[in-house]
Design a protein around this motif. Structure first.
Motif, mmCIF file in Angstrom:
data_model
loop_
_atom_site.group_PDB
_atom_site.id
_atom_site.type_symbol
_atom_site.label_atom_id
_atom_site.label_comp_id
_atom_site.label_asym_id
_atom_site.label_seq_id
_atom_site.Cartn_x
_atom_site.Cartn_y
_atom_site.Cartn_z
ATOM 1 N N VAL A 16 0.836 -1.204 0.000
ATOM 2 C CA VAL A 16 0.000 0.000 0.000
ATOM 3 C C VAL A 16 0.869 1.252 0.000
ATOM 4 C CG1 VAL A 16 -1.841 1.241 1.212
ATOM 5 C CG2 VAL A 16 -1.736 -1.269 1.346
ATOM 6 N N ASP A 17 0.501 2.202 -0.855
ATOM 7 C CA ASP A 17 1.104 3.530 -0.851
ATOM 8 C C ASP A 17 0.000 4.523 -0.519
ATOM 9 O OD1 ASP A 17 3.863 3.005 -1.572
ATOM 10 O OD2 ASP A 17 3.090 2.411 -3.530
ATOM 11 N N VAL A 18 0.200 5.294 0.525
ATOM 12 C CA VAL A 18 -0.808 6.237 1.017
ATOM 13 C C VAL A 18 -0.446 7.646 0.559
ATOM 14 C CG1 VAL A 18 -1.908 7.170 3.088
ATOM 15 C CG2 VAL A 18 -1.208 4.761 3.030
ATOM 16 N N THR A 19 -1.425 8.339 -0.040
ATOM 17 C CA THR A 19 -1.196 9.720 -0.486
ATOM 18 C C THR A 19 -1.839 10.746 0.444
ATOM 19 O OG1 THR A 19 -3.110 9.567 -1.953
ATOM 20 C CG2 THR A 19 -0.953 9.081 -2.913
ATOM 21 N N ASP A 20 -2.809 10.304 1.248
ATOM 22 C CA ASP A 20 -3.480 11.206 2.195
ATOM 23 C C ASP A 20 -3.642 10.466 3.528
ATOM 24 O OD1 ASP A 20 -5.207 12.798 3.713
ATOM 25 O OD2 ASP A 20 -6.501 13.289 2.018
ATOM 26 N N PRO A 21 -2.620 10.525 4.383
ATOM 27 C CA PRO A 21 -2.662 9.768 5.644
ATOM 28 C C PRO A 21 -3.852 10.093 6.527
ATOM 29 C CG PRO A 21 -0.455 10.603 5.248
ATOM 30 C CD PRO A 21 -1.354 11.235 4.221
ATOM 31 N N GLU A 22 -4.273 11.337 6.546
ATOM 32 C CA GLU A 22 -5.402 11.718 7.399
ATOM 33 C C GLU A 22 -6.688 11.019 6.952
ATOM 34 O OE1 GLU A 22 -7.812 15.757 8.465
ATOM 35 O OE2 GLU A 22 -5.616 15.867 8.428
ATOM 36 N N GLN A 23 -6.963 11.052 5.664
ATOM 37 C CA GLN A 23 -8.168 10.402 5.146
ATOM 38 C C GLN A 23 -8.052 8.877 5.214
ATOM 39 O OE1 GLN A 23 -11.080 11.773 4.369
ATOM 40 N NE2 GLN A 23 -11.956 9.782 3.872
ATOM 41 N N TYR A 24 -6.827 8.361 5.098
ATOM 42 C CA TYR A 24 -6.593 6.915 5.146
ATOM 43 C C TYR A 24 -7.030 6.325 6.487
ATOM 44 C CZ TYR A 24 -4.112 2.467 4.552
ATOM 45 O OH TYR A 24 -3.792 1.129 4.448
ATOM 46 N N THR A 25 -7.036 7.133 7.535
ATOM 47 C CA THR A 25 -7.482 6.633 8.837
ATOM 48 C C THR A 25 -8.948 6.198 8.801
ATOM 49 O OG1 THR A 25 -8.048 8.821 9.685
ATOM 50 C CG2 THR A 25 -5.820 8.024 10.139
ATOM 51 N N GLU A 26 -9.738 6.735 7.878
ATOM 52 C CA GLU A 26 -11.123 6.273 7.725
ATOM 53 C C GLU A 26 -11.143 4.794 7.347
ATOM 54 O OE1 GLU A 26 -13.966 7.926 8.399
ATOM 55 O OE2 GLU A 26 -12.725 9.590 9.098
ATOM 56 N N TYR A 27 -10.217 4.398 6.502
ATOM 57 C CA TYR A 27 -10.087 2.983 6.131
ATOM 58 C C TYR A 27 -9.607 2.154 7.323
ATOM 59 C CZ TYR A 27 -7.902 -1.243 4.350
ATOM 60 O OH TYR A 27 -7.525 -2.547 4.167
ATOM 61 N N THR A 28 -8.545 2.627 7.978
ATOM 62 C CA THR A 28 -7.957 1.835 9.063
ATOM 63 C C THR A 28 -8.876 1.710 10.272
ATOM 64 O OG1 THR A 28 -6.749 3.739 9.982
ATOM 65 C CG2 THR A 28 -5.589 2.368 8.366
ATOM 66 N N GLN A 29 -9.828 2.611 10.405
ATOM 67 C CA GLN A 29 -10.796 2.502 11.499
ATOM 68 C C GLN A 29 -11.927 1.535 11.164
ATOM 69 O OE1 GLN A 29 -11.987 6.542 12.251
ATOM 70 N NE2 GLN A 29 -10.076 7.062 13.271
ATOM 71 N N ARG A 30 -12.217 1.338 9.882
ATOM 72 C CA ARG A 30 -13.345 0.491 9.485
ATOM 73 C C ARG A 30 -12.948 -0.942 9.156
ATOM 74 N NH1 ARG A 30 -16.307 5.346 6.414
ATOM 75 N NH2 ARG A 30 -17.149 6.157 8.236
ATOM 76 N N ALA A 31 -11.791 -1.128 8.572
ATOM 77 C CA ALA A 31 -11.375 -2.455 8.127
ATOM 78 C C ALA A 31 -11.303 -3.495 9.251
ATOM 79 C CB ALA A 31 -10.041 -2.367 7.390
ATOM 80 N N PRO A 32 -10.897 -3.160 10.477
ATOM 81 C CA PRO A 32 -10.808 -4.179 11.527
ATOM 82 C C PRO A 32 -12.117 -4.924 11.802
ATOM 83 C CG PRO A 32 -9.563 -2.269 12.186
ATOM 84 C CD PRO A 32 -10.317 -1.881 10.932
ATOM 85 N N THR A 33 -13.248 -4.307 11.538
ATOM 86 C CA THR A 33 -14.530 -4.993 11.729
ATOM 87 C C THR A 33 -14.596 -6.228 10.846
ATOM 88 O OG1 THR A 33 -15.631 -2.922 12.293
ATOM 89 C CG2 THR A 33 -17.042 -4.734 11.575
ATOM 90 N N ALA A 34 -14.244 -6.073 9.576
ATOM 91 C CA ALA A 34 -14.258 -7.211 8.644
ATOM 92 C C ALA A 34 -13.222 -8.248 9.059
ATOM 93 C CB ALA A 34 -14.001 -6.732 7.223
ATOM 94 N N PHE A 35 -12.019 -7.793 9.413
ATOM 95 C CA PHE A 35 -10.973 -8.740 9.789
ATOM 96 C C PHE A 35 -11.392 -9.583 10.994
ATOM 97 C CE2 PHE A 35 -8.014 -5.353 7.926
ATOM 98 C CZ PHE A 35 -8.085 -5.921 6.659
ATOM 99 N N ALA A 36 -12.033 -8.986 11.954
ATOM 100 C CA ALA A 36 -12.477 -9.723 13.141
ATOM 101 C C ALA A 36 -13.538 -10.764 12.783
ATOM 102 C CB ALA A 36 -13.023 -8.759 14.188
ATOM 103 N N LEU A 37 -14.430 -10.403 11.876
ATOM 104 C CA LEU A 37 -15.503 -11.336 11.481
ATOM 105 C C LEU A 37 -14.966 -12.596 10.808
ATOM 106 C CD1 LEU A 37 -18.164 -8.853 10.049
ATOM 107 C CD2 LEU A 37 -18.370 -10.257 12.118
ATOM 108 N N TYR A 38 -13.806 -12.499 10.182
ATOM 109 C CA TYR A 38 -13.276 -13.617 9.409
ATOM 110 C C TYR A 38 -12.010 -14.225 10.010
ATOM 111 C CZ TYR A 38 -16.907 -12.426 6.212
ATOM 112 O OH TYR A 38 -18.160 -12.191 5.671
#
Length: 102
Positions: A9-31
């Motif tokens: 992964v290459d991040v161009t907007d770290p601040e906005q990328y936190t929206e992804y990093t806050q949501r993705a763990p829900t899916a990871f936990a489910l699986y």
């Protein structure tokens, strides 16, 4: 047999990328995902330049890994990554262990 997401992964907007990093763990936990590597030091020995982030995630099975990626929870998180990061993600099935554990 276990399976793995291998992501670069290459991040161009770290601040906005936190929206992804806050949501993705829900899916990871489910699986049943387990992070084996996440954004630590890395060096490209062959191929393209080293990405900003390299991630390896273990899943209980190949189907779990695919189902996680296709899940509504992950797709919602992924939508938050669009335009603020580029990612290459592959899913690979683990090798069976031999008698010697290798």
């Amino acid at each position: 047999m276990k399976a793995y997401w291998i992501a670069q992964v290459d991040v161009t907007d770290p601040e906005q990328y936190t929206e992804y990093t806050q949501r993705a763990p829900t899916a990871f936990a489910l699986y049943g995902a387990k992070f084996l590597a996440r954004g630590g030091r890395s060096i490209a020995m062959e191929g393209r330049e080293t990405p900003q982030r390299s991630v390896v995630i273990e899943f209980p099975s190949y189907q779990h890994a695919i189902d996680c990626y296709n899940s509504p929870e992950y797709q919602q998180a992924k939508a938050q990554r669009e335009g603020v990061a580029t990612a290459e993600i592959i899913i690979v099935e683990g090798a069976p262990l031999g008698e010697d554990g290798v």
